[in-house]
Scaffold this motif. Structure first.
Motif, PDB file in Angstrom:
ATOM      1  N   MET A 258      -1.082 -51.042  -4.334  1.00 36.45           N
ATOM      2  CA  MET A 258       0.319 -51.221  -3.949  1.00 36.45           C
ATOM      3  C   MET A 258       0.771 -50.077  -3.045  1.00 36.45           C
ATOM      4  O   MET A 258       1.397 -50.304  -2.003  1.00 36.45           O
ATOM      5  N   VAL A 259       0.436 -48.846  -3.422  1.00 37.21           N
ATOM      6  CA  VAL A 259       0.833 -47.682  -2.626  1.00 37.21           C
ATOM      7  C   VAL A 259       0.198 -47.744  -1.240  1.00 37.21           C
ATOM      8  O   VAL A 259       0.839 -47.425  -0.231  1.00 37.21           O
ATOM      9  N   ALA A 260      -1.068 -48.168  -1.177  1.00 36.10           N
ATOM     10  CA  ALA A 260      -1.737 -48.298   0.114  1.00 36.10           C
ATOM     11  C   ALA A 260      -1.014 -49.301   0.998  1.00 36.10           C
ATOM     12  O   ALA A 260      -0.796 -49.061   2.193  1.00 36.10           O
ATOM     13  N   ALA A 261      -0.628 -50.429   0.418  1.00 33.71           N
ATOM     14  CA  ALA A 261       0.080 -51.449   1.191  1.00 33.71           C
ATOM     15  C   ALA A 261       1.442 -50.938   1.660  1.00 33.71           C
ATOM     16  O   ALA A 261       1.861 -51.218   2.786  1.00 33.71           O
ATOM     17  N   ILE A 262       2.128 -50.188   0.807  1.00 33.16           N
ATOM     18  CA  ILE A 262       3.419 -49.602   1.198  1.00 33.16           C
ATOM     19  C   ILE A 262       3.214 -48.649   2.374  1.00 33.16           C
ATOM     20  O   ILE A 262       3.981 -48.658   3.346  1.00 33.16           O
ATOM     21  N   SER A 263       2.167 -47.831   2.305  1.00 32.16           N
ATOM     22  CA  SER A 263       1.858 -46.897   3.398  1.00 32.16           C
ATOM     23  C   SER A 263       1.603 -47.635   4.698  1.00 32.16           C
ATOM     24  O   SER A 263       2.115 -47.271   5.757  1.00 32.16           O
ATOM     25  N   SER A 264       0.805 -48.696   4.609  1.00 29.90           N
ATOM     26  CA  SER A 264       0.466 -49.485   5.790  1.00 29.90           C
ATOM     27  C   SER A 264       1.707 -50.123   6.392  1.00 29.90           C
ATOM     28  O   SER A 264       1.866 -50.188   7.617  1.00 29.90           O
ATOM     29  N   CYS A 265       2.612 -50.563   5.527  1.00 39.91           N
ATOM     30  CA  CYS A 265       3.859 -51.174   6.006  1.00 39.91           C
ATOM     31  C   CYS A 265       4.761 -50.142   6.677  1.00 39.91           C
ATOM     32  O   CYS A 265       5.437 -50.448   7.670  1.00 39.91           O
ATOM     33  N   LEU A 266       4.790 -48.923   6.153  1.00 44.69           N
ATOM     34  CA  LEU A 266       5.578 -47.862   6.794  1.00 44.69           C
ATOM     35  C   LEU A 266       5.037 -47.543   8.181  1.00 44.69           C
ATOM     36  O   LEU A 266       5.813 -47.302   9.114  1.00 44.69           O
ATOM     37  N   TRP A 278       3.594 -57.550   0.755  1.00 41.10           N
ATOM     38  CA  TRP A 278       2.283 -56.941   0.970  1.00 41.10           C
ATOM     39  C   TRP A 278       1.810 -56.173  -0.269  1.00 41.10           C
ATOM     40  O   TRP A 278       0.661 -56.297  -0.698  1.00 41.10           O
ATOM     41  N   ALA A 279       2.693 -55.363  -0.843  1.00 37.68           N
ATOM     42  CA  ALA A 279       2.310 -54.532  -1.984  1.00 37.68           C
ATOM     43  C   ALA A 279       1.960 -55.382  -3.201  1.00 37.68           C
ATOM     44  O   ALA A 279       0.996 -55.088  -3.920  1.00 37.68           O
ATOM     45  N   THR A 280       2.735 -56.440  -3.431  1.00 41.42           N
ATOM     46  CA  THR A 280       2.476 -57.301  -4.581  1.00 41.42           C
ATOM     47  C   THR A 280       1.161 -58.052  -4.425  1.00 41.42           C
ATOM     48  O   THR A 280       0.376 -58.163  -5.375  1.00 41.42           O
ATOM     49  N   ALA A 281       0.903 -58.546  -3.229  1.00 41.24           N
ATOM     50  CA  ALA A 281      -0.364 -59.238  -2.982  1.00 41.24           C
ATOM     51  C   ALA A 281      -1.537 -58.292  -3.171  1.00 41.24           C
ATOM     52  O   ALA A 281      -2.541 -58.626  -3.825  1.00 41.24           O
ATOM     53  N   ALA A 282      -1.424 -57.083  -2.633  1.00 37.52           N
ATOM     54  CA  ALA A 282      -2.518 -56.114  -2.735  1.00 37.52           C
ATOM     55  C   ALA A 282      -2.794 -55.726  -4.186  1.00 37.52           C
ATOM     56  O   ALA A 282      -3.953 -55.709  -4.631  1.00 37.52           O
ATOM     57  N   SER A 296      -9.132 -56.665  -0.013  1.00 32.91           N
ATOM     58  CA  SER A 296      -9.437 -56.565   1.422  1.00 32.91           C
ATOM     59  C   SER A 296      -8.237 -57.078   2.214  1.00 32.91           C
ATOM     60  O   SER A 296      -7.357 -57.775   1.681  1.00 32.91           O
ATOM     61  N   LEU A 297      -8.201 -56.751   3.494  1.00 34.13           N
ATOM     62  CA  LEU A 297      -7.115 -57.206   4.361  1.00 34.13           C
ATOM     63  C   LEU A 297      -7.071 -58.727   4.418  1.00 34.13           C
ATOM     64  O   LEU A 297      -5.990 -59.326   4.361  1.00 34.13           O
ATOM     65  N   GLU A 298      -8.232 -59.350   4.513  1.00 33.20           N
ATOM     66  CA  GLU A 298      -8.289 -60.817   4.596  1.00 33.20           C
ATOM     67  C   GLU A 298      -7.708 -61.460   3.343  1.00 33.20           C
ATOM     68  O   GLU A 298      -6.950 -62.439   3.422  1.00 33.20           O
ATOM     69  N   GLU A 299      -8.036 -60.906   2.182  1.00 35.24           N
ATOM     70  CA  GLU A 299      -7.532 -61.466   0.922  1.00 35.24           C
ATOM     71  C   GLU A 299      -6.016 -61.312   0.827  1.00 35.24           C
ATOM     72  O   GLU A 299      -5.307 -62.232   0.390  1.00 35.24           O
ATOM     73  N   VAL A 300      -5.517 -60.144   1.211  1.00 32.98           N
ATOM     74  CA  VAL A 300      -4.070 -59.919   1.149  1.00 32.98           C
ATOM     75  C   VAL A 300      -3.343 -60.867   2.107  1.00 32.98           C
ATOM     76  O   VAL A 300      -2.352 -61.507   1.737  1.00 32.98           O
ATOM     77  N   ASN A 301      -3.836 -60.964   3.327  1.00 38.00           N
ATOM     78  CA  ASN A 301      -3.229 -61.884   4.300  1.00 38.00           C
ATOM     79  C   ASN A 301      -3.176 -63.309   3.775  1.00 38.00           C
ATOM     80  O   ASN A 301      -2.190 -64.021   3.955  1.00 38.00           O
ATOM     81  N   ALA A 302      -4.242 -63.725   3.111  1.00 37.36           N
ATOM     82  CA  ALA A 302      -4.336 -65.102   2.626  1.00 37.36           C
ATOM     83  C   ALA A 302      -3.348 -65.395   1.502  1.00 37.36           C
ATOM     84  O   ALA A 302      -2.984 -66.555   1.281  1.00 37.36           O
ATOM     85  N   HIS A 303      -2.887 -64.340   0.796  1.00 37.68           N
ATOM     86  CA  HIS A 303      -2.018 -64.560  -0.374  1.00 37.68           C
ATOM     87  C   HIS A 303      -0.581 -64.090  -0.172  1.00 37.68           C
ATOM     88  O   HIS A 303       0.222 -64.171  -1.107  1.00 37.68           O
ATOM     89  N   LEU A 304      -0.234 -63.617   1.019  1.00 36.72           N
ATOM     90  CA  LEU A 304       1.131 -63.137   1.244  1.00 36.72           C
ATOM     91  C   LEU A 304       2.166 -64.211   0.923  1.00 36.72           C
ATOM     92  O   LEU A 304       3.195 -63.939   0.287  1.00 36.72           O
ATOM     93  N   LYS A 305       1.869 -65.427   1.325  1.00 39.66           N
ATOM     94  CA  LYS A 305       2.830 -66.523   1.139  1.00 39.66           C
ATOM     95  C   LYS A 305       2.976 -66.923  -0.332  1.00 39.66           C
ATOM     96  O   LYS A 305       3.944 -67.603  -0.708  1.00 39.66           O
ATOM     97  N   ASP A 306       2.018 -66.495  -1.170  1.00 39.45           N
ATOM     98  CA  ASP A 306       2.046 -66.886  -2.589  1.00 39.45           C
ATOM     99  C   ASP A 306       2.913 -65.957  -3.435  1.00 39.45           C
ATOM    100  O   ASP A 306       3.224 -66.282  -4.578  1.00 39.45           O
TER     101      ASP A 306
END
Length: 313
Positions: A258-266, A278-282, A296-306
């Motif tokens: 989650m922290v990694a995703a928050i960092s990436s979003c910042l 992003w953080a919840t999916a990750a 992985s990035l691919e897995e997170v991208n695939a589940h953002l909408k969920d």
């Protein structure tokens, strides 16, 4: 323009994960599988950011044979690292995975003593590295010898250089760090209750408690609640995020993902709502993986909408 993340792990470890068919307490256990990974909150964040393709450098303290192993593991993963050598031995932590119960038991060493000269070397190195960073991630326990104010010192250094800081700590390290007004903190519900010395039983109580901290200068507060999801709170917005269904395998590294995703979003200047997604999916994907595996990035991208997002509480 700077677009990189610095992660700091002051008390890193070699994480030795042993998998057992069933943990027989007080009896003989035969290991089914065993693996060793570089561990610590900042290092876990680094591994996820590397998966995301973000520019990241892992900073920390390492010593002895275990410290050399730790750095070798990081380099084998092609992780850029800047570790200060210390005289003591880097700790080794044991994680026991009970397949039958679906439970992971963690046994962590305290860590090596850090002296004043080693601390000053760390601060000098950070002063240089922060010139090239846009986000600083601080997290995890502190080794013996370092003052509880060390995160506060590092946040002040980062803020002076225009670097946004995410603090993921607990206890006195968190309460002291908050005095330097980090951009974001990510306590879990138990850490927030400990910080405020009060029980928080509803989303409304969590939001009201978090807003007290926002008034002291922190911009984003992300409160994680395991399978119940998270609440992302800023001065003018509340985002409630609930995860998609998963079969939990291991909670190790879920919060760090989650922290990694928050960092990436910042880095990408995403909104609070996008960050929540992003953080919840990750975090959810990492929790669905065994042992110390991360999303992985691919897995997170695939589940953002969920991810289920709602405003307010």
């Amino acid at each position: 323009m700077k677009k990189s993340v610095l992660t700091v792990t002051l008390n890193p470890a070699l994480d030795r994960t042993v998998t057992l068919p069933f943990l027989q307490v007080g009896g003989l256990n035969r290991i089914k599988e065993m693996r060793t990974d570089p561990g610590g909150k900042g290092i876990n964040v680094t591994k996820v950011l590397q998966q995301f393709g973000d520019q990241v450098t892992a900073v920390g303290l390492a010593g002895g044979y275990a410290g050399k192993q730790l750095i070798a593991y990081l380099k084998a993963l092609n992780i850029n690292c800047e570790f200060i050598p210390i005289q003591g031995e880097t700790r080794t932590n044991l994680k026991i995975v009970d397949e039958d119960q679906g439970l992971t038991t963690e046994i962590n060493e305290r860590g090596a003593e850090v002296n004043d000269a080693e601390k000053e070397l760390l601060l000098s190195k950070m002063d240089l590295l922060l010139d090239q960073a846009s986000v600083l991630v601080l997290g995890g326990s502190l080794p013996p010898g370092l003052p509880v104010s060390i995160y506060k010192e590092l946040i002040e250094m980062a803020t002076a250089k225009g670097v946004k800081t995410i603090l993921d700590a607990d206890g006195s390290a968190l309460s002291e760090g908050l005095k330097a007004k980090p951009f974001a903190i990510k306590p879990n519900i138990h850490e927030l209750e400990e910080l405020l010395d009060m029980k928080l039983e509803t989303d409304q109580q969590i939001v009201e408690a978090a807003r007290r901290l926002l008034g002291e200068g922190t911009k984003w507060i992300i409160v994680s609640m395991g399978g119940a999801g998270s609440i992302f709170i800023s001065e003018d917005q509340i985002v409630r995020a609930r995860p998609f269904p998963i079969v939990p395998q291991s909670t190790v590294g879920a919060g760090d993902s989650m922290v990694a995703a928050i960092s990436s979003c910042l880095l990408r200047e995403r909104s609070l709502e996008e960050t929540a997604r992003w953080a919840t999916a990750a975090g959810s994907i990492t929790a669905s993986k065994p042992g110390t595996e991360v999303c992985s990035l691919e897995e997170v991208n695939a589940h953002l909408k969920d991810v289920i997002i709602s405003d307010g509480y």
